[in-house]
Design a protein around this motif. Structure first.
Motif, PDB file in Angstrom:
ATOM      1  N   GLU A  65       0.824  -1.212   0.000  1.00 52.04           N
ATOM      2  CA  GLU A  65       0.000   0.000   0.000  1.00 52.04           C
ATOM      3  C   GLU A  65       0.855   1.257   0.000  1.00 52.04           C
ATOM      4  N   VAL A  66       1.974   1.226   0.707  1.00 46.40           N
ATOM      5  CA  VAL A  66       2.829   2.408   0.776  1.00 46.40           C
ATOM      6  C   VAL A  66       3.402   2.724  -0.603  1.00 46.40           C
ATOM      7  N   ALA A  67       3.853   1.719  -1.340  1.00 45.76           N
ATOM      8  CA  ALA A  67       4.399   1.955  -2.684  1.00 45.76           C
ATOM      9  C   ALA A  67       3.341   2.560  -3.605  1.00 45.76           C
ATOM     10  N   ILE A  68       2.137   2.034  -3.558  1.00 46.23           N
ATOM     11  CA  ILE A  68       1.054   2.556  -4.394  1.00 46.23           C
ATOM     12  C   ILE A  68       0.751   4.007  -4.014  1.00 46.23           C
ATOM     13  N   ASP A  69       0.703   4.286  -2.721  1.00 38.75           N
ATOM     14  CA  ASP A  69       0.404   5.645  -2.280  1.00 38.75           C
ATOM     15  C   ASP A  69       1.548   6.612  -2.565  1.00 38.75           C
ATOM     16  N   LYS A  70       2.790   6.140  -2.524  1.00 40.71           N
ATOM     17  CA  LYS A  70       3.914   7.001  -2.905  1.00 40.71           C
ATOM     18  C   LYS A  70       3.793   7.398  -4.375  1.00 40.71           C
ATOM     19  N   ALA A  71       3.480   6.443  -5.235  1.00 47.02           N
ATOM     20  CA  ALA A  71       3.319   6.760  -6.653  1.00 47.02           C
ATOM     21  C   ALA A  71       2.149   7.716  -6.858  1.00 47.02           C
ATOM     22  N   GLY A 107      10.832   7.980  -1.974  1.00 47.60           N
ATOM     23  CA  GLY A 107      10.570   6.743  -2.701  1.00 47.60           C
ATOM     24  C   GLY A 107       9.474   6.874  -3.736  1.00 47.60           C
ATOM     25  N   GLY A 108       8.842   8.027  -3.815  1.00 46.79           N
ATOM     26  CA  GLY A 108       7.835   8.284  -4.846  1.00 46.79           C
ATOM     27  C   GLY A 108       8.323   9.390  -5.762  1.00 46.79           C
ATOM     28  N   CYS A 109       8.369   9.108  -7.063  1.00 45.70           N
ATOM     29  CA  CYS A 109       8.891  10.090  -8.029  1.00 45.70           C
ATOM     30  C   CYS A 109       7.951  10.228  -9.214  1.00 45.70           C
ATOM     31  N   PRO A 110       7.711  11.468  -9.639  1.00 45.35           N
ATOM     32  CA  PRO A 110       6.988  11.627 -10.901  1.00 45.35           C
ATOM     33  C   PRO A 110       7.891  11.169 -12.048  1.00 45.35           C
ATOM     34  N   ILE A 111       7.281  10.673 -13.089  1.00 41.65           N
ATOM     35  CA  ILE A 111       8.006  10.258 -14.294  1.00 41.65           C
ATOM     36  C   ILE A 111       7.729  11.326 -15.343  1.00 41.65           C
ATOM     37  N   LEU A 112       8.803  11.951 -15.828  1.00 40.16           N
ATOM     38  CA  LEU A 112       8.651  13.043 -16.786  1.00 40.16           C
ATOM     39  C   LEU A 112       9.198  12.662 -18.146  1.00 40.16           C
ATOM     40  N   GLY A 122       6.458   4.448  -7.266  1.00 38.31           N
ATOM     41  CA  GLY A 122       6.594   4.411  -5.815  1.00 38.31           C
ATOM     42  C   GLY A 122       7.272   3.123  -5.411  1.00 38.31           C
ATOM     43  N   ILE A 123       8.244   3.240  -4.538  1.00 35.44           N
ATOM     44  CA  ILE A 123       8.973   2.072  -4.046  1.00 35.44           C
ATOM     45  C   ILE A 123       8.973   2.125  -2.530  1.00 35.44           C
ATOM     46  N   SER A 124       8.730   0.972  -1.904  1.00 34.15           N
ATOM     47  CA  SER A 124       8.725   0.876  -0.454  1.00 34.15           C
ATOM     48  C   SER A 124       9.357  -0.442  -0.035  1.00 34.15           C
ATOM     49  N   GLY A 125      10.214  -0.367   0.967  1.00 35.88           N
ATOM     50  CA  GLY A 125      10.840  -1.581   1.497  1.00 35.88           C
ATOM     51  C   GLY A 125      12.179  -1.303   2.150  1.00 35.88           C
ATOM     52  N   GLY A 126      12.878  -0.297   1.648  1.00 38.56           N
ATOM     53  CA  GLY A 126      14.134   0.108   2.263  1.00 38.56           C
ATOM     54  C   GLY A 126      13.891   1.346   3.099  1.00 38.56           C
ATOM     55  N   ASN A 127      14.977   2.039   3.431  1.00 38.04           N
ATOM     56  CA  ASN A 127      14.765   3.328   4.081  1.00 38.04           C
ATOM     57  C   ASN A 127      14.396   4.342   2.989  1.00 38.04           C
ATOM     58  N   ALA A 128      14.035   5.549   3.386  1.00 38.07           N
ATOM     59  CA  ALA A 128      13.541   6.539   2.427  1.00 38.07           C
ATOM     60  C   ALA A 128      14.554   6.820   1.327  1.00 38.07           C
ATOM     61  N   GLN A 129      15.834   6.916   1.676  1.00 39.79           N
ATOM     62  CA  GLN A 129      16.864   7.211   0.671  1.00 39.79           C
ATOM     63  C   GLN A 129      17.058   6.040  -0.285  1.00 39.79           C
ATOM     64  N   GLN A 130      17.042   4.812   0.236  1.00 37.41           N
ATOM     65  CA  GLN A 130      17.175   3.634  -0.628  1.00 37.41           C
ATOM     66  C   GLN A 130      16.013   3.544  -1.606  1.00 37.41           C
ATOM     67  N   ASP A 131      14.805   3.762  -1.112  1.00 38.59           N
ATOM     68  CA  ASP A 131      13.627   3.730  -1.988  1.00 38.59           C
ATOM     69  C   ASP A 131      13.735   4.809  -3.064  1.00 38.59           C
ATOM     70  N   GLN A 132      14.162   6.001  -2.676  1.00 38.19           N
ATOM     71  CA  GLN A 132      14.333   7.110  -3.608  1.00 38.19           C
ATOM     72  C   GLN A 132      15.382   6.774  -4.665  1.00 38.19           C
ATOM     73  N   ASP A 133      16.518   6.240  -4.221  1.00 44.03           N
ATOM     74  CA  ASP A 133      17.595   5.896  -5.155  1.00 44.03           C
ATOM     75  C   ASP A 133      17.145   4.856  -6.173  1.00 44.03           C
ATOM     76  N   ALA A 134      16.433   3.831  -5.713  1.00 46.06           N
ATOM     77  CA  ALA A 134      15.959   2.782  -6.631  1.00 46.06           C
ATOM     78  C   ALA A 134      14.965   3.357  -7.643  1.00 46.06           C
ATOM     79  N   ALA A 135      14.095   4.253  -7.194  1.00 44.71           N
ATOM     80  CA  ALA A 135      13.110   4.868  -8.098  1.00 44.71           C
ATOM     81  C   ALA A 135      13.801   5.723  -9.152  1.00 44.71           C
ATOM     82  N   GLU A 136      14.740   6.555  -8.721  1.00 41.84           N
ATOM     83  CA  GLU A 136      15.431   7.434  -9.672  1.00 41.84           C
ATOM     84  C   GLU A 136      16.297   6.637 -10.639  1.00 41.84           C
ATOM     85  N   THR A 137      16.912   5.564 -10.169  1.00 38.53           N
ATOM     86  CA  THR A 137      17.710   4.702 -11.048  1.00 38.53           C
ATOM     87  C   THR A 137      16.843   4.110 -12.147  1.00 38.53           C
ATOM     88  N   ALA A 138      15.654   3.651 -11.780  1.00 37.78           N
ATOM     89  CA  ALA A 138      14.744   3.053 -12.766  1.00 37.78           C
ATOM     90  C   ALA A 138      14.292   4.095 -13.787  1.00 37.78           C
TER      91      ALA A 138
END
Length: 148
Positions: A65-71, A107-112, A122-138
């Protein structure tokens, strides 16, 4: 009082494709694996509607639910969830913190694409920075733009 009929009464709204959403999901999975975290990943269209979702076998159930809500949050205003804490300190908008689904954790990023929001991840499972890094990498892996 007469009124004027506008020349255009609708507009085309760009949106991420299903194939691009699934490719983002796969890129995010690889990014999370490289970091060493088990995550849930959600990709939405520009309106915040779910396009692709996955939760790894060992990610806690709440991450879904957190990943969906972050997105959803990132798509809502085209702003990453990591900046919402600063935004919500303004008393004029602080009440947004009480909106259901609003997430102000990284962990939630707009896609432009071409400067326009076409979706969000939206990514959830790590800490906030890890989730953010994985989202931006993707996002970068697929050639989309990351909003700073």
């Amino acid at each position: 009082m007469p009124f004027t009929i506008p020349e255009h009464t609708t507009h085309n709204a760009p949106s991420i494709t299903r194939d691009a959403a699934w490719a983002l999901l796969e890129a995010a999975r690889a990014g999370a694996r490289d970091i060493g975290i088990d995550v849930a990943i959600a990709v939405t269209d520009a309106a915040g509607h779910l396009k692709a979702f996955e939760r790894s076998d060992h990610a806690p159930f709440l991450t879904a639910e957190v990943a969906i809500d972050k997105a959803w949050t990132a798509a809502s205003f085209g702003v990453g969830t990591h900046v919402w804490n600063a935004i919500l300190t303004d008393p004029k908008v602080a009440q947004l913190a009480h909106r259901p689904r609003m997430v102000s954790v990284g962990g939630g990023c707009p896609i432009l694409d071409g400067g326009q929001v076409v979706g969000a991840i939206g990514i959830s499972g790590g800490n906030a920075q890890q989730d953010q890094d994985a989202a931006e990498t993707a996002i970068r892996a697929l050639g989309f733009e990351v909003r700073a």
